[in-house]
Every structure is written in C-alpha cells, then in structure tokens.
Design a protein around this motif. Structure first.
Motif, short mmCIF file in Angstrom:
data_model
loop_
_atom_site.label_atom_id
_atom_site.label_comp_id
_atom_site.label_asym_id
_atom_site.label_seq_id
_atom_site.Cartn_x
_atom_site.Cartn_y
_atom_site.Cartn_z
N GLY A 96 41.80 44.54 45.97
CA GLY A 96 41.60 45.23 44.70
C GLY A 96 40.20 45.73 44.45
O GLY A 96 39.87 46.09 43.32
N GLY A 97 39.35 45.77 45.49
CA GLY A 97 37.99 46.26 45.31
C GLY A 97 37.20 45.35 44.40
O GLY A 97 37.52 44.18 44.20
N PHE A 98 36.12 45.89 43.84
CA PHE A 98 35.31 45.13 42.89
C PHE A 98 36.01 45.11 41.54
O PHE A 98 36.62 46.10 41.13
CB PHE A 98 33.92 45.75 42.73
CG PHE A 98 32.97 45.43 43.85
CD1 PHE A 98 32.74 44.14 44.27
CD2 PHE A 98 32.28 46.45 44.48
CE1 PHE A 98 31.86 43.85 45.29
CE2 PHE A 98 31.38 46.18 45.50
CZ PHE A 98 31.18 44.87 45.91
N ASP A 99 35.92 44.01 40.85
CA ASP A 99 36.49 43.86 39.51
C ASP A 99 35.61 44.66 38.54
O ASP A 99 34.46 44.31 38.32
CB ASP A 99 36.53 42.38 39.12
CG ASP A 99 37.17 42.13 37.77
OD1 ASP A 99 37.24 43.06 36.94
OD2 ASP A 99 37.58 40.98 37.54
N GLU A 100 36.15 45.72 37.98
CA GLU A 100 35.37 46.61 37.13
C GLU A 100 35.01 46.01 35.78
O GLU A 100 34.17 46.54 35.06
CB GLU A 100 36.09 47.95 36.97
CG GLU A 100 36.14 48.70 38.28
CD GLU A 100 36.86 50.03 38.22
OE1 GLU A 100 37.12 50.54 37.11
OE2 GLU A 100 37.18 50.57 39.31
N ALA A 101 35.61 44.87 35.43
CA ALA A 101 35.19 44.16 34.22
C ALA A 101 33.81 43.53 34.43
O ALA A 101 33.13 43.20 33.47
CB ALA A 101 36.21 43.08 33.85
N LEU A 102 33.41 43.40 35.68
CA LEU A 102 32.09 42.89 36.03
C LEU A 102 31.19 44.09 36.31
O LEU A 102 30.95 44.45 37.46
CB LEU A 102 32.17 41.95 37.23
CG LEU A 102 33.01 40.69 36.99
CD1 LEU A 102 33.32 39.99 38.30
CD2 LEU A 102 32.31 39.78 36.00
N CYS A 103 30.73 44.71 35.27
CA CYS A 103 29.98 45.96 35.36
C CYS A 103 28.62 45.80 36.02
O CYS A 103 28.20 46.63 36.80
CB CYS A 103 29.83 46.53 33.95
SG CYS A 103 28.88 48.04 33.86
N CYS A 104 27.92 44.73 35.71
CA CYS A 104 26.51 44.60 36.13
C CYS A 104 26.22 43.36 36.97
O CYS A 104 25.22 43.34 37.68
CB CYS A 104 25.63 44.54 34.89
SG CYS A 104 25.76 45.98 33.83
N TYR A 105 27.03 42.34 36.88
CA TYR A 105 26.74 41.07 37.55
C TYR A 105 28.00 40.48 38.17
O TYR A 105 29.11 40.73 37.71
CB TYR A 105 26.20 40.04 36.55
CG TYR A 105 24.88 40.41 35.93
CD1 TYR A 105 23.69 40.14 36.59
CD2 TYR A 105 24.83 41.03 34.69
CE1 TYR A 105 22.47 40.48 36.02
CE2 TYR A 105 23.61 41.37 34.12
CZ TYR A 105 22.44 41.09 34.78
OH TYR A 105 21.24 41.42 34.22
N TYR A 106 27.81 39.67 39.20
CA TYR A 106 28.83 38.80 39.78
C TYR A 106 29.97 39.51 40.50
O TYR A 106 30.89 38.86 40.99
CB TYR A 106 29.42 37.84 38.72
CG TYR A 106 28.35 37.04 38.01
CD1 TYR A 106 27.67 36.03 38.68
CD2 TYR A 106 28.01 37.32 36.70
CE1 TYR A 106 26.67 35.31 38.04
CE2 TYR A 106 27.02 36.60 36.04
CZ TYR A 106 26.35 35.60 36.72
OH TYR A 106 25.37 34.89 36.10
#
Length: 189
Positions: free
Chosen positions: A124-134
């Motif tokens: 699922g790629g990067f979790d877009e809810a984590l905009c700036c960190y983690y």
C-alpha cells in the motif's frame, strides 16, 4: 534510463509525493532519495541492488546516512524501546565497528531507501496519513508482516543535510506519532 519529472504546485507531503512518484515509475525497483542528500562516491545504487538480488527476504534497504557538518552517523538502523524509537549508531564515527558491515535492522530511514516496486504497491505504499513523520518506519513494520527484512547498507554512504523542508513540521509530530504508535503497537519489538 529515462528521467521523468512530475511537478505539482501544492505541497503534497512526503508520503503522498512518494506514492505518486511510484505510480509513474516503470522500473522493477524504486529508489527514494531526499532532496538534501548527496553521495561522495559512485556505485552506491549497485550496493543496494546487490542486497536485494542476493537475499529474497530483503524488503527494503537504506543507506548509511552521515551528517555532512560533523561527518558522524545520523542513521544506520532504528531500534525500539518500550515507548520510543532510537538510533543506536547516532553520532558514531565512521570508523565505529557497528557501521562497517551491512546488516538487518528493526527499521531504517527513507532518506535514501530502495524497495521493489511491486512490493511497495502490495503493502500500500506510504501511509498518507503520516504526512511528515514515521512513514518510513511504518512501511518497515508493514514489510515485517510480509516476512520481509529491513537492511542498512554500509557501503552505500550518503551525506544528509537534514534541512530540505522549509515548513515547520513540529506541530504535526505528536499527532502523527500517536496515530503511528496506535496503528503499529502489535508489530513493534
């Protein structure tokens, strides 16, 4: 190879920008590289690729990141205590025995990171809810669910300026840390 530049006028955030770039990519491997990173030697991409091709359990590889001001380690793997993450090699000298060989780690930084494109899409790629960190350590933990390993590559040296973002992201960190921790608590060792 062909270089394609995809431009957006608005700030998408790290995770969304990477995910969109991955959609446009047509290579077998994706290489994430922050804008404030530079490489003192050639051949570093091949060092990442070598680990992927020679160990089918490798899910993602990360470069040895060096502070360009001090010449000391910024990241060579990320560990976990009960409540926090830590960088066990932070501020180590380049001659430190702990950073001389590539190794499997709990998690690693995405400032310079390689992953198979199909695997990135599968999780699922990067979790877009984590905009700036983690977003990187979140990805690392999801790869572990898939029985894949996270490695740091000692021969792939990258100098990191750690200052590419002009926006103060600090207000987002506590919220994103809470979201990330609640989401992944069961995966952390």
């Amino acid at each position: 190879g062909i270089l394609r530049i995809v431009r957006f006028d608005e700030d998408l955030g790290y995770a969304k920008a990477i995910n969109i770039g991955a959609e446009y990519a047509n290579s077998e491997y994706l290489l994430f590289c922050d804008a404030d990173v530079f490489f003192p030697q050639s051949g570093w991409i091949e060092k990442h690729l070598h680990l992927h091709l020679n160990n089918p359990r490798v899910g993602v590889t990360s470069s040895k990141l060096i502070n360009y001001r001090t010449g000391r380690i910024i990241d060579f793997g990320i560990g976990r205590t009960r409540l926090n993450h830590f960088h066990p090699c932070l501020d180590a000298l380049l001659s430190d025995p702990r950073v001389q060989e590539s190794k499997r780690v709990q998690m690693a930084c995405s400032a310079v990171m390689m992953i198979q494109r199909d695997l990135f899409q599968h999780v699922g790629g990067f979790d877009e809810a984590l905009c700036c960190y983690y977003q990187d350590v979140d990805l690392d933990l999801r790869l572990k669910k898939e029985q894949r390993e996270v490695w740091v590559v000692s021969e792939a040296v990258a100098y990191h300026r750690s200052s590419s973002c002009q926006l103060s992201r600090a207000p987002f960190q506590i919220d994103e840390r809470g979201y990330y921790t609640a989401k992944n608590e069961h995966l952390m060792e």
